[in-house]
Design a protein around this motif. Sequence first.
Motif, mmCIF file in Angstrom:
data_model
loop_
_atom_site.group_PDB
_atom_site.id
_atom_site.type_symbol
_atom_site.label_atom_id
_atom_site.label_comp_id
_atom_site.label_asym_id
_atom_site.label_seq_id
_atom_site.Cartn_x
_atom_site.Cartn_y
_atom_site.Cartn_z
ATOM 1 N N GLU A 7 3.161 -3.784 -2.613
ATOM 2 C CA GLU A 7 2.146 -4.788 -2.937
ATOM 3 C C GLU A 7 0.744 -4.196 -2.768
ATOM 4 N N GLY A 8 -0.122 -4.488 -3.722
ATOM 5 C CA GLY A 8 -1.502 -4.027 -3.650
ATOM 6 C C GLY A 8 -1.756 -2.688 -4.312
ATOM 7 N N VAL A 9 -0.712 -1.999 -4.733
ATOM 8 C CA VAL A 9 -0.884 -0.706 -5.405
ATOM 9 C C VAL A 9 -1.085 -0.968 -6.893
ATOM 10 N N ARG A 10 -2.260 -0.624 -7.394
ATOM 11 C CA ARG A 10 -2.607 -0.936 -8.778
ATOM 12 C C ARG A 10 -2.672 0.299 -9.681
ATOM 13 N N TRP A 59 -0.420 15.611 1.246
ATOM 14 C CA TRP A 59 -0.109 15.316 2.649
ATOM 15 C C TRP A 59 -1.343 14.938 3.465
ATOM 16 N N LEU A 60 -2.545 15.195 2.933
ATOM 17 C CA LEU A 60 -3.758 14.884 3.689
ATOM 18 C C LEU A 60 -4.825 14.301 2.754
ATOM 19 N N PRO A 61 -4.632 13.071 2.283
ATOM 20 C CA PRO A 61 -5.620 12.476 1.371
ATOM 21 C C PRO A 61 -6.894 12.098 2.122
ATOM 22 N N ALA A 62 -8.000 12.098 1.415
ATOM 23 C CA ALA A 62 -9.272 11.688 2.012
ATOM 24 C C ALA A 62 -9.288 10.181 2.203
ATOM 25 N N GLY A 100 0.786 -1.230 0.000
ATOM 26 C CA GLY A 100 0.000 0.000 0.000
ATOM 27 C C GLY A 100 0.814 1.274 0.000
ATOM 28 N N LYS A 101 2.145 1.163 -0.084
ATOM 29 C CA LYS A 101 3.020 2.342 -0.025
ATOM 30 C C LYS A 101 3.689 2.582 -1.377
ATOM 31 N N ALA A 139 -0.013 5.116 -0.807
ATOM 32 C CA ALA A 139 -0.278 5.296 -2.239
ATOM 33 C C ALA A 139 -1.306 6.391 -2.478
ATOM 34 N N GLY A 140 -2.236 6.581 -1.540
ATOM 35 C CA GLY A 140 -3.241 7.626 -1.691
ATOM 36 C C GLY A 140 -2.667 9.022 -1.609
#
Length: 247
Positions: A72-75, A87-90, A28-29, A141-142
């Motif tokens: 892993e998991g980042v598509r 710096w502040l994703p929803a 996820g990173k 990733a977000g």
Amino acid sequence: MRAAVLHEIGQDKLEVLDDVEAVGFGPGKVRIRVRATGLCHSDLSAMNGVLPQPAPFVPGHEGAGEILEVGEGVRHLQAGDRVVVCWLPACGACPACRRGQTELCLAGFMNAGTPNYKRPGGDLFGFAGTGTFTEEVVVDAGCAVPIPDDVPFDIAALIGCGVTTGLGAALNTADVEAGSSVAVIGCGGVGISAIQGARLRGAAEIVAVDPVPARREAALKFGASRAVSPDELPDAKQQVTGGEGFD
């Protein structure tokens, strides 16, 4: 790698170190090579203690660069993608997000207390959970928002905070309506962006107020109808206090 570090809150100088390592990469990173970063007044406020921030830390939260590696998991991202650091994703799951008010999401602040870097002397934090005064940063990733190839990194970096803050003030907080009159007090990076937001919404008159002549000139270029210094608006101040005049 190199990074600019503030060792203690209240210091007015950063030390550039070359033994810093970004940590936390995993599922996820993403790992980002920082190509440009802006200096926001919030960085200075964290350095002098106005904003709470664990130390030692790497300042900076307006950044842009390219993806070096995805976990892993980042598509939706891949190595080589050009991105802005958010710096502040929803989060998409908190009450504010479920109401459709993603601009009020505070879930990103949960990362502020987790070290983003390390060096032989110990852990280092990144301001606002990022820390872009460095060569590389690891974020969720977000926090990596793709940008077009023709947008220069130095311009894209400003979108990460100053531009979106000003636009959000006009589009979300003030909810400027078409045909309204707007006064923007203070025409730095955020104020200029608020002027653009008001222009986008179709404001009939946008008055920029700033004591610095160069900023007033810039405000006119970015969409203000007129630009004045504060001492030129005694009557307007009276009207604003009385609930009339500028919206």
